[in-house]
Design a protein around this motif. Structure first.
Motif, short mmCIF file in Angstrom:
data_model
loop_
_atom_site.label_atom_id
_atom_site.label_comp_id
_atom_site.label_asym_id
_atom_site.label_seq_id
_atom_site.Cartn_x
_atom_site.Cartn_y
_atom_site.Cartn_z
N TYR A 517 0.80 -1.23 0.00
CA TYR A 517 0.00 0.00 0.00
C TYR A 517 0.84 1.28 0.00
O TYR A 517 0.39 2.31 -0.49
CB TYR A 517 -0.92 0.03 1.24
CG TYR A 517 -1.65 -1.25 1.49
CD1 TYR A 517 -2.61 -1.71 0.58
CD2 TYR A 517 -1.39 -2.03 2.61
CE1 TYR A 517 -3.29 -2.90 0.80
CE2 TYR A 517 -2.06 -3.22 2.84
CZ TYR A 517 -3.01 -3.65 1.93
OH TYR A 517 -3.66 -4.83 2.15
N LEU A 518 2.03 1.22 0.57
CA LEU A 518 2.79 2.45 0.81
C LEU A 518 4.16 2.40 0.14
O LEU A 518 4.91 1.44 0.31
CB LEU A 518 2.96 2.67 2.31
CG LEU A 518 3.81 3.88 2.74
CD1 LEU A 518 3.14 5.18 2.29
CD2 LEU A 518 4.01 3.88 4.26
N THR A 519 4.48 3.47 -0.60
CA THR A 519 5.80 3.65 -1.20
C THR A 519 6.35 5.00 -0.76
O THR A 519 5.64 6.01 -0.81
CB THR A 519 5.73 3.60 -2.73
OG1 THR A 519 5.22 2.33 -3.14
CG2 THR A 519 7.10 3.79 -3.34
N LEU A 520 7.59 5.01 -0.33
CA LEU A 520 8.26 6.25 0.07
C LEU A 520 9.40 6.53 -0.89
O LEU A 520 10.00 5.61 -1.46
CB LEU A 520 8.82 6.13 1.49
CG LEU A 520 7.81 5.80 2.59
CD1 LEU A 520 8.54 5.65 3.93
CD2 LEU A 520 6.74 6.88 2.69
N GLY A 521 9.71 7.80 -1.07
CA GLY A 521 10.80 8.18 -1.97
C GLY A 521 11.52 9.42 -1.49
O GLY A 521 10.98 10.22 -0.72
N ALA A 522 12.74 9.59 -1.94
CA ALA A 522 13.51 10.78 -1.59
C ALA A 522 14.53 11.03 -2.69
O ALA A 522 15.01 10.11 -3.35
CB ALA A 522 14.22 10.60 -0.25
N ALA A 523 14.86 12.29 -2.89
CA ALA A 523 15.88 12.68 -3.87
C ALA A 523 16.64 13.87 -3.32
O ALA A 523 16.06 14.75 -2.67
CB ALA A 523 15.26 13.02 -5.21
N LEU A 524 17.94 13.89 -3.58
CA LEU A 524 18.80 14.99 -3.15
C LEU A 524 19.64 15.42 -4.34
O LEU A 524 20.23 14.58 -5.03
CB LEU A 524 19.70 14.54 -1.99
CG LEU A 524 20.71 15.58 -1.48
CD1 LEU A 524 19.98 16.78 -0.87
CD2 LEU A 524 21.64 14.95 -0.44
N GLU A 525 19.69 16.74 -4.59
CA GLU A 525 20.42 17.27 -5.75
C GLU A 525 21.38 18.37 -5.29
O GLU A 525 21.10 19.10 -4.35
CB GLU A 525 19.45 17.87 -6.76
CG GLU A 525 18.33 16.98 -7.20
CD GLU A 525 17.28 17.76 -7.98
OE1 GLU A 525 17.67 18.61 -8.81
OE2 GLU A 525 16.10 17.55 -7.74
N ALA A 550 5.52 10.47 -0.58
CA ALA A 550 4.82 9.31 -0.04
C ALA A 550 3.61 9.04 -0.92
O ALA A 550 2.87 9.97 -1.26
CB ALA A 550 4.39 9.54 1.41
N ASP A 551 3.43 7.78 -1.30
CA ASP A 551 2.31 7.38 -2.16
C ASP A 551 1.60 6.21 -1.46
O ASP A 551 2.18 5.13 -1.30
CB ASP A 551 2.84 6.96 -3.53
CG ASP A 551 1.72 6.79 -4.54
OD1 ASP A 551 0.54 6.86 -4.16
OD2 ASP A 551 2.04 6.58 -5.72
N PHE A 552 0.35 6.44 -1.05
CA PHE A 552 -0.40 5.44 -0.29
C PHE A 552 -1.67 5.07 -1.05
O PHE A 552 -2.46 5.95 -1.41
CB PHE A 552 -0.75 5.98 1.09
CG PHE A 552 -1.55 5.03 1.95
CD1 PHE A 552 -0.93 3.96 2.57
CD2 PHE A 552 -2.91 5.22 2.12
CE1 PHE A 552 -1.66 3.08 3.37
CE2 PHE A 552 -3.64 4.34 2.91
CZ PHE A 552 -3.01 3.27 3.53
N ASN A 553 -1.86 3.79 -1.30
CA ASN A 553 -3.05 3.28 -1.98
C ASN A 553 -3.65 2.15 -1.16
O ASN A 553 -2.97 1.14 -0.90
CB ASN A 553 -2.71 2.76 -3.38
CG ASN A 553 -2.37 3.88 -4.34
OD1 ASN A 553 -3.23 4.44 -4.99
ND2 ASN A 553 -1.08 4.22 -4.43
N TYR A 554 -4.91 2.31 -0.76
CA TYR A 554 -5.58 1.27 0.02
C TYR A 554 -7.06 1.25 -0.37
O TYR A 554 -7.79 2.21 -0.10
CB TYR A 554 -5.44 1.52 1.52
CG TYR A 554 -6.04 0.42 2.36
CD1 TYR A 554 -5.34 -0.76 2.59
CD2 TYR A 554 -7.31 0.57 2.91
CE1 TYR A 554 -5.88 -1.78 3.36
CE2 TYR A 554 -7.86 -0.44 3.69
CZ TYR A 554 -7.15 -1.62 3.90
OH TYR A 554 -7.70 -2.61 4.65
N GLY A 555 -7.47 0.18 -1.03
CA GLY A 555 -8.86 0.07 -1.44
C GLY A 555 -9.24 1.21 -2.37
O GLY A 555 -8.62 1.42 -3.41
#
Length: 661
Positions: A517-525, A550-555
């Motif tokens: 359900y949950l994906t986290l991400g980060a980027a530094l430039e 943060a990308d959350f998908n549930y139902g």
């Protein structure tokens, strides 16, 4: 977005922003869709006219080339006001490839390319996306598709209308962000005439209006005030302080740009055999601009014709050749009623023609190593056609090689290396900050060479079951970089720097799938500009940036959030020096770090209906909060509008729905 840099089927590192991410970000146009991508910076370079520049690998905006379905349809003028009007309705994905020579068809892409890929209809249907923001801003996007019973014919019609309101955050009567209203129409037809022949026809039209400057006014009132009294006011602001009430005439702060852009392209793909196919692309675009810059009117028509014949031939299991010929023929003609009233006025009209041949060998050296070697040979001719500018300014033949390498260390680690040369002709005064505002006597030219670049990039990617990451390093140097100065008489002068300019860029992007359900991400430039490059910028670029998502998908629920941090900068390094009050009260040359946060919550009522609510810049930070309006008096006592280093729009909320059948 963060996992896309690890695409194993791509030799060159490519970030992909797909349709799902575009919707999650509520990205109305191209600049909003890619603004959080690693190595991409969307720079707002004018508080009045709202010009946006897409910077790749730290390069300037004119060093980025926009492709539509792989075809370079955009004229030189289209890269300044039209990029903020490119609709996202009907877009399947956006591919960002960084580095010189990123496309065989666009050697002038010194910074890289942005390829906007149209959605290919899979079935007959209709989609409607509508949202409303505060202060009368809105989005209406519609896409209808029709697929024949035999699936040989696939057609689509896209209509998008959107509006973003004018904003005056410090209530001094002059906007920090202009009104912008865009309308887009795109019709696309793909037909398989035979099992080995496909033809794609695409026609598009964009109408964009931008109005910035006096609040509670419009272009009609501004032009009437100029006709009634074209003399300059003795004072523009109370107490000559740009932070206090505007007391001048409406025309004295008005910047209005009306853009109409029409484009058409045809692509015919024929498969001679399983090892040989060819594609013929023919394209045309016309960019028309009518504008009013604080009393100076400027109209221009920029027309582009493009032709490409590309061949792909598989020699054996190890080698595939791509070879072809292309041409670009661009003609820009400008006019100004105010300028023509001066005996000394010189227009900036030009002709630009390029013929090129290219060859690429994609070599599967082994199961682990893949190598692509390419070279273009071009003849470029640029001519400013005003009678006062005799001769041809640029007439050169250029060889632009490129090498891309991909090495699979194992199932999880991949290295990519790219080295390439690029070139471009600096022809437009819109490339530099307000090069058009002081053009009462026209435009002076001191251009006689192409800009030429050398770029090298390295990317190391890791792809695990839950964790993915990509580290990218890039270095680019440019000779003959365009710069704006002025003649002894004060006429804008487009010239070139004698020293080589260079920038080094580095970024790391990490994505982690916590669960289903949950994906986290980060980027530094981070970006490191040398002094020559710093001198060329009109608006201070970002030096450090971090993005969290943060990308959350549930139902039936979907929640997306992104937070962006921009590091502090010393604006004096980029030539910032000005006053709030005429001849006193110097403006700060320290830009502090800041955060912006965007969020969107979506609920699927049914398989065909979704409702959503969200907000942008929820921290409500703008540089006006630091009492630093983008308005200023320069050291000579002249008034200008581009003391910009941070966001100019604060917190904005929206609510909407998406319906499909």
């Amino acid at each position: 977005m963060y996992q896309a840099g690890t695409l194993l089927d791509a030799i060159q590192k490519t970030e992909v922003v797909d349709e799902a991410l575009i919707k999650s970000m509520q990205a109305v146009n191209l600049t909003q869709a890619i603004q959080n991508s690693p190595g991409v910076r969307v720079s707002n370079e004018c508080s009045m006219c709202g010009v946006k520049r897409i910077m790749l690998n730290g390069m300037r905006g004119e060093h980025s080339t926009i492709l539509t379905d792989g075809i370079p349809l955009h004229t030189m003028m289209a890269g300044y006001y039209a990029v903020d009007a490119l609709a996202t309705t009907g877009v399947e994905r956006i591919e960002v490839a960084r580095g010189a020579g990123a496309s065989l068809l666009a050697p002038e892409a010194i910074g890289g390319t942005i390829n906007v890929v149209s959605k290919e209809p899979q079935e007959t249907g209709f989609n409607l996306n509508m949202s409303m923001e505060d202060d009368d801003s809105y989005l209406v996007g519609m896409m209808g598709t029709l697929v024949s019973d035999d699936e040989r014919t696939r057609s689509s019609l896209v209509i998008q209308d959107d509006k973003h309101h004018q904003l005056d955050g410090d209530d001094n009567g002059v906007s920090e962000a202009p009104l912008q209203q865009n309308t887009n129409y795109v019709a696309r037809l793909s037909h398989d005439f035979t099992d080995v022949d496909n033809v794609v026809l695409r026609v598009g039209y964009t109408d964009s209006e931008i109005f910035g400057g006096p609040q509670d006014s419009d272009i009609g009132e501004a032009r009437r005030s100029f006709r009634d009294d074209p003399t300059e006011s003795g004072h523009l602001f109370a107490n000559d302080d740009v932070r206090e009430a505007f007391i001048g005439k409406p025309w004295e702060t008005t910047e209005w740009i009306d853009t109409q852009r029409t484009e058409a392209s045809v692509n015919w793909l024929h498969e001679f055999s399983t090892s040989y196919n060819a594609a013929l692309s023919v394209a045309w675009s016309r960019h028309e601009q009518d504008s009013f810059y604080e009393g100076f009117d400027y109209s221009a028509t920029d027309e582009l014709y493009y032709l490409d014949l590309r061949n792909n031939y598989v020699i054996n299991e190890q080698h595939m050749l791509t070879f072809g010929i292309d041409s670009r023929d661009e003609e820009m003609r400008s006019d100004s009623v105010a300028g023509s009233a001066s005996e000394n006025y010189v227009e900036d009209s030009f002709d630009y023609r390029v013929w090129g041949v290219y060859l690429q060998d994609t070599w599967d050296v082994s199961d682990s190593l893949k190598l692509s070697l390419a070279v273009r040979v071009d003849t470029a001719r640029a001519d400013f056609v005003a009678p006062e500018k005799p001769g041809t300014e640029i007439n050169e033949s250029v060889i632009a090689p490129r090498a891309d390498l991909r090495y699979l260390h194992n199932e999880q680690w991949t290295s990519r290396v790219s080295v390439g040369r690029g070139y471009r002709a600096p022809l437009s005064f819109f490339e530099t900050d307000h090069g058009i505002l002081d053009a009462g006597d026209g435009f002076a030219i001191d251009i006689d060479e192409l800009e030429e670049s050398l770029s090298a990039t390295y990317a190391l990617s890791f792809e695990g079951e839950a964790l993915s990451s990509t580290l990218s390093l890039a270095y680019t140097e440019v000779d003959n970089l365009a710069s704006l100065g002025e003649t002894d008489e004060g006429t804008p002068l487009l010239t070139q720097m004698e020293e080589t300019a260079a920038v080094a860029a580095g970024d790391i992007a990490v994505g982690y799938r916590v669960n289903d359900y949950l994906t986290l991400g980060a980027a530094l430039e981070t970006y490191d500009y040398d002094d020559v490059f710093k001198e060329s910028f009109a608006i201070a670029p970002v030096e450090e940036r971090a993005v969290l998502m943060a990308d959350f998908n549930y139902g039936s629920w979907m929640f997306y959030s992104s937070a962006s941090w921009t590091g502090s900068r010393n604006l004096a390094d980029y030539g910032y020096e000005a006053y709030n009050v005429f001849d006193s009260d110097p403006k700060s040359t320290r830009a502090d770090s800041y955060w912006t946060i965007d969020m969107k919550l979506t609920y699927d009522v049914s398989p065909s209906l979704s409702l959503y609510v969200g907000g942008n810049n929820l921290t409500d930070y703008t540089q006006v909060d630091d009492a630093e309006t983008p308005l200023f008096w320069d050291l000579s006592g002249a008034y200008d509008v581009a003391y910009i280093y941070g966001p100019l729009r604060g917190r904005e909320y929206y609510v909407g729905m998406e319906w499909s059948l």
